[in-house]
Structure formats: structure tokens, C-alpha cells
Design an enzyme around this catalytic site. Structure first.
Site, mmCIF file in Angstrom:
data_model
loop_
_atom_site.group_PDB
_atom_site.id
_atom_site.type_symbol
_atom_site.label_atom_id
_atom_site.label_comp_id
_atom_site.label_asym_id
_atom_site.label_seq_id
_atom_site.Cartn_x
_atom_site.Cartn_y
_atom_site.Cartn_z
ATOM 1 N N CYS A 115 35.178 18.314 27.011
ATOM 2 C CA CYS A 115 35.470 17.873 28.384
ATOM 3 C C CYS A 115 35.540 16.357 28.512
ATOM 4 O O CYS A 115 36.148 15.835 29.444
ATOM 5 C CB CYS A 115 34.401 18.417 29.327
ATOM 6 S SG CYS A 115 34.320 20.199 29.261
ATOM 7 N N HIS A 261 35.812 14.890 35.932
ATOM 8 C CA HIS A 261 36.235 16.061 35.147
ATOM 9 C C HIS A 261 36.062 17.283 36.027
ATOM 10 O O HIS A 261 35.026 17.456 36.677
ATOM 11 C CB HIS A 261 35.376 16.169 33.882
ATOM 12 C CG HIS A 261 35.420 17.537 33.261
ATOM 13 N ND1 HIS A 261 36.600 18.185 33.001
ATOM 14 C CD2 HIS A 261 34.422 18.387 32.883
ATOM 15 C CE1 HIS A 261 36.340 19.376 32.478
ATOM 16 N NE2 HIS A 261 35.028 19.519 32.407
ATOM 17 N N ASN A 291 39.007 24.884 35.204
ATOM 18 C CA ASN A 291 38.481 23.814 34.348
ATOM 19 C C ASN A 291 39.354 23.758 33.086
ATOM 20 O O ASN A 291 39.310 24.671 32.264
ATOM 21 C CB ASN A 291 37.021 24.154 34.017
ATOM 22 C CG ASN A 291 36.365 23.157 33.067
ATOM 23 O OD1 ASN A 291 37.032 22.441 32.334
ATOM 24 N ND2 ASN A 291 35.043 23.144 33.059
HETATM 25 O O1 UT7 Z 1 33.352 21.699 31.618
HETATM 26 C C1 UT7 Z 1 32.286 21.640 30.726
HETATM 27 C C2 UT7 Z 1 30.997 21.618 31.415
HETATM 28 N N1 UT7 Z 1 30.772 22.861 32.103
HETATM 29 C C3 UT7 Z 1 30.133 22.841 33.241
HETATM 30 O O2 UT7 Z 1 29.805 21.802 33.742
HETATM 31 C C4 UT7 Z 1 29.771 24.168 33.871
HETATM 32 C C5 UT7 Z 1 28.361 24.119 34.355
HETATM 33 N N2 UT7 Z 1 27.836 25.403 34.826
HETATM 34 C C6 UT7 Z 1 28.359 26.060 35.906
HETATM 35 O O3 UT7 Z 1 29.335 25.629 36.484
HETATM 36 C C7 UT7 Z 1 27.642 27.291 36.385
HETATM 37 O O4 UT7 Z 1 26.445 27.452 35.667
HETATM 38 C C8 UT7 Z 1 28.480 28.588 36.261
HETATM 39 C C9 UT7 Z 1 29.605 28.577 37.295
HETATM 40 C C10 UT7 Z 1 29.044 28.723 34.869
HETATM 41 C C11 UT7 Z 1 27.640 29.819 36.520
HETATM 42 O O5 UT7 Z 1 27.061 29.726 37.809
HETATM 43 P P1 UT7 Z 1 25.502 29.974 38.002
HETATM 44 O O6 UT7 Z 1 25.249 29.816 39.416
HETATM 45 O O7 UT7 Z 1 24.774 29.079 37.050
HETATM 46 O O8 UT7 Z 1 25.373 31.495 37.608
HETATM 47 P P2 UT7 Z 1 24.417 32.176 36.526
HETATM 48 O O9 UT7 Z 1 25.011 32.040 35.162
HETATM 49 O O10 UT7 Z 1 23.003 31.749 36.760
HETATM 50 O O11 UT7 Z 1 24.527 33.689 36.940
HETATM 51 C C12 UT7 Z 1 24.051 34.160 38.207
HETATM 52 C C13 UT7 Z 1 24.404 35.633 38.364
HETATM 53 C C14 UT7 Z 1 24.006 36.457 37.141
HETATM 54 O O12 UT7 Z 1 23.636 37.732 37.615
HETATM 55 P P3 UT7 Z 1 22.096 38.128 37.811
HETATM 56 O O13 UT7 Z 1 21.454 37.969 36.465
HETATM 57 O O14 UT7 Z 1 21.546 37.185 38.826
HETATM 58 O O15 UT7 Z 1 22.153 39.535 38.274
HETATM 59 C C15 UT7 Z 1 25.270 36.595 36.353
HETATM 60 O O16 UT7 Z 1 25.310 37.740 35.566
HETATM 61 O O17 UT7 Z 1 25.820 35.758 38.465
HETATM 62 C C16 UT7 Z 1 26.298 36.661 37.443
HETATM 63 N N3 UT7 Z 1 27.624 36.209 37.036
HETATM 64 C C17 UT7 Z 1 28.748 36.630 37.630
HETATM 65 N N4 UT7 Z 1 28.976 37.475 38.641
HETATM 66 C C18 UT7 Z 1 30.271 37.669 39.007
HETATM 67 C C19 UT7 Z 1 27.945 35.326 36.052
HETATM 68 N N5 UT7 Z 1 29.264 35.154 35.998
HETATM 69 C C20 UT7 Z 1 29.799 35.950 36.965
HETATM 70 C C21 UT7 Z 1 31.111 36.210 37.401
HETATM 71 N N6 UT7 Z 1 31.296 37.068 38.413
HETATM 72 N N7 UT7 Z 1 32.187 35.613 36.837
#
Ligand code: UT7
Length: 334
Positions: A115, A261, A291
Site C-alpha cells: 500500500c 491511501h 482498496n
Molecule cells: O490497505 C492496506 C491496509 N489495510 C487496512 O488498513 C485495512 C484495515 N482493517 C480494516 O479496514 C478492517 O479491520 C476490516 C474492514 C478489514 C474489517 O472490519 P472489522 O470491523 O475490523 O471487522 P472484524 O474483522 O473484526 O470482523 C467483525 C465481524 C466478524 O464476525 P463476528 O466474529 O463478530 O461474528 C467477522 O466474521 O464481521 C465479520 N465479517 C464480515 N461480515 C460480513 C468480516 N468480514 C465480513 C464481511 N461481511 N465481508
């Protein structure tokens, strides 16, 4: 010592639009979750067989950047190409652009800083021009990520975020009195290398292992510890933008346009708030393109020029954070 500036920019994104609703038909996800957590409504993914690769998309963006700069291809002294999704494991995409644009035997440097790739590439182009090594450097950032995403529910935390596309700029020697690129800052913290990674097809995982065991999702698809990456991103973004401002004795109210980014709209909004920036001081287009990793700043910058958001004379701050971890910023008068 000379000063460098951007003399042209261009971008290219594949035609195929992939909506959140489409993703909900192939994995367990939904439009509401994706929009709420990331701000993304749709992204571009190449169509298998449409001829788009990191190198060909990069070449299309490069052509536009060269045209916008008013230069001839023969004026370019060097190519710097940033990608983590190259056409070949080696050689890098830089030589492919060089061949496609018939650029003789000029050198081509390849950057793999994910990135932060475009920021690292800019810092190298800036140094080349500042030192007088080259008058004009073509910087390309392009990513073709859709083929190696795990498009099942298992990979949904990663695959809904990423998109394909390319951006390019020409970094040229500035005229007397032009401020141009004022500073570039790059950082890395290798201890977090496995928080956001795709381990295969590196040499730690030899071809025999792949032939024997097949594709291992933990190795051959990108893995991201999303929460940890998010928390580090917001801290490093703010630090490295602050570093650029401090170096140039400036304050955030002097930024006309921050182009972060496009990792996640929530990250951009968090930084905007922390830095006290108005909506019109920050440019985001992740809503449409997702992204695009190393390409995102280059695409956003080019689109901001095309739509009149960024004008000559504006103070632009670009900042990135991603795998490595790596992060960096560029501050310039456009
Ligand atoms: O570009 C390079 C750098 N990258 C970044 O800067 C990305 C940084 N991270 C993020 O943007 C976020 O962490 C994400 C968008 C990737 C994920 O969001 P989050 O709020 O951190 O979600 P999480 O991974 O903690 O997941 C929360 C819940 C989980 O379910 P439970 O365990 O609470 O039941 C996941 O299984 O959301 C679930 N989940 C989804 N649900 C529907 C994870 N991905 C999805 C999805 N659709 N696509």
C-alpha cells in the site's frame, strides 16, 4: 540540488464494476456490512481474459500521464513501477512498460512496498530528479488483485475490500521558483510483516510443496489481522503527515488536499477528524474503486485533477500505510 514536481498524471481502471450486492451472491456478506465498515459501494475487477494485467493497466495509465505532461516518451529517463501483483514473479512490470511504450533501453526499477508502494516510488523518483540523475521519471503504480483473493466466506474480511486499477505520474525537474515536491518520508516496521501478508508463492514455500499439497488458503491468499492493521494505520498516518508538515513548517490548515491511501473510508475519516481537516480538504474515491493497494493514491490523485478538485498551486499531502508494515508521506505544491 534541483527540485522535482509532478508534470502529468493519469489513471486506468477496468470496466467491470463489482457491486457489494454481487459479492453477497458468492459469499456470506452484505452491502450494509461492507458500507458500514469500509465505505465501499463497488470496486473494479478485471474480466478474465480482457487483457488487463498489472503491466498493461499500468501502461494505459502511463500513456495518459505522459500525454498530460506534454512530454514525449523519449523524454523519460527512468521508470519506477510499484506493484505487489506483478505479471511475472520476475522480471518486474517496469520492463514491460518500457517495452510496450518503446522506451529504448532506459532503466526500470520495481518496488514491492504494497500500500505504500506509490509513496516509496515517489520518494525514489524525487531523489533521482533532485540529484540531477534524470529530468523526467515515469512513476507507475498498478495492482491486479482480484484473481488471488479468496472469494469464499472464509476470505470475506479481505476480499470485499480490494480492487484492481492503475495510476501514473511523471516526476520532472521543476522550474526556478516552483516549490514542487517539498519532502518525502518513508518508514517500515518489519516485526509486523505477518499481520498483512501473502506468503506464497515466495521461496519459503517451494513449488514441490504446492504440487504436493495444492493451494493452502493460509499461504496462497492474502491474510490480514484487520483490527490490528486498522489501529496501527490510524496512528502511523497521523504521525507521518505530521512529520511532513513539521519538516516544512506548515500546519494542517495549509493542506488544500490530503490524498490518503484508500485503505478504508473509516481510516480516512478518522485521520481527517484527528487532524481537524474539513471535508473539502480530503479526497476519497474508495467508494467506487475499493482498496487498490499501491495504486490507490495515484488513481485518486489523477481523478482529483481530472474532476477539478486538485488545481495547480494547491498544497497536496499524500500518505500511505500498509503491509510490512510500511508507511510514508509526500508533501508538495502541485
Ligand atoms: O490497505 C492496506 C491496509 N489495510 C487496512 O488498513 C485495512 C484495515 N482493517 C480494516 O479496514 C478492517 O479491520 C476490516 C474492514 C478489514 C474489517 O472490519 P472489522 O470491523 O475490523 O471487522 P472484524 O474483522 O473484526 O470482523 C467483525 C465481524 C466478524 O464476525 P463476528 O466474529 O463478530 O461474528 C467477522 O466474521 O464481521 C465479520 N465479517 C464480515 N461480515 C460480513 C468480516 N468480514 C465480513 C464481511 N461481511 N465481508
Amino acid at each position: 540540488m534541483h527540485t522535482a514536481k509532478i508534470s502529468g498524471a493519469g489513471h486506468y481502471v477496468p470496466e467491470r464494476i463489482v457491486t457489494n450486492d454481487y459479492l453477497a451472491t458468492i459469499m456470506d456478506t452484505n452491502d450494509e456490512w461492507i458500507k458500514e465498515r469500509t465505505g465501499i459501494s463497488e470496486r473494479r475487477w478485471v474480466e478474465n481474459g480482457d487483457g488487463n494485467t498489472a503491466a498493461t493497466m499500468g501502461t494505459k495509465a502511463a500513456k495518459k500521464a505522459i500525454a498530460q505532461s506534454g512530454l514525449e516518451t523519449s523524454d523519460i529517463g527512468h521508470i519506477v513501477f510499484a506493484t505487489i501483483s506483478p505479471d511475472y514473479y520476475f522480471p518486474g512490470c517496469g520492463v514491460q512498460v518500457q517495452e510496450s511504450l518503446d522506451m529504448g533501453t532506459i532503466g526500470a526499477t520495481d518496488i514491492r512496498n504494497a500500500c505504500s508502494g506509490f509513496i516509496y516510488a515517489m520518494s525514489i523518483a524525487d531523489a533521482f530528479v533532485k540529484s540531477g540523475t534524470y529530468q523526467h521519471v515515469l512513476v507507475v503504480a498498478s495492482e491486479l488483485q482480484s484473481p488471488f483473493l479468496d472469494k469464499t466466506t472464509r476470505g470475506r474480511n479481505v476480499s470485499v475490500i480490494f480492487g484492481d486499477g492503475a495510476g501514473a505520474v511523471i516526476v520532472s525537474k521543476a522550474n526556478k521558483g516552483e516549490k514542487g515536491i517539498m519532502s518525502c518520508h518513508t518508514h517500515a516496521q518489519g516485526k509486523h510483516k505477518e499481520e498483512l501478508t501473502m506468503k506464497g508463492f515466495g521461496t519459503q514455500h517451494w513449488i514441490g510443496e504446492l504440487l504436493e499439497n495444492g493451494i493452502d488458503p493460509d499461504i496462497h491468499y492474502p491474510q490480514m489481522n484487520g483490527n490490528f492493521v486498522f489501529k496501527n494505520a490510524v496512528v502511523r498516518f497521523e504521525q507521518v503527515i505530521g512529520e511532513a508538515l513539521k519538516k516544512n513548517n506548515m500546519t494542517s490548515d495549509q493542506i488544500d488536499c490530503l490524498i490518503p491511501h484508500q485503505a478504508n473510508l473509516r481510516i480516512a475519516q478518522f485521520i481527517q477528524k484527528r487532524m481537524g481537516l474539513r471535508d473539502d480538504q480530503v479526497f476519497n474515491n474508495i467508494q467506487k474503486y475499493g482498496n487498490t493497494t499501491g495504486a490507490s493514491i495515484a488513481i485518486a490523485f489523477s481523478e482529483a485533477i481530472e474532476t477539478g478538485v486538485v488545481k495547480r498551486g494547491d498544497i497536496i499531502c499524500m500518505a500511505a500505510f500498509g503491509a510490512g508494515f510500511t508507511w510514508g508521506s509526500v508533501l508538495m505544491e502541485y
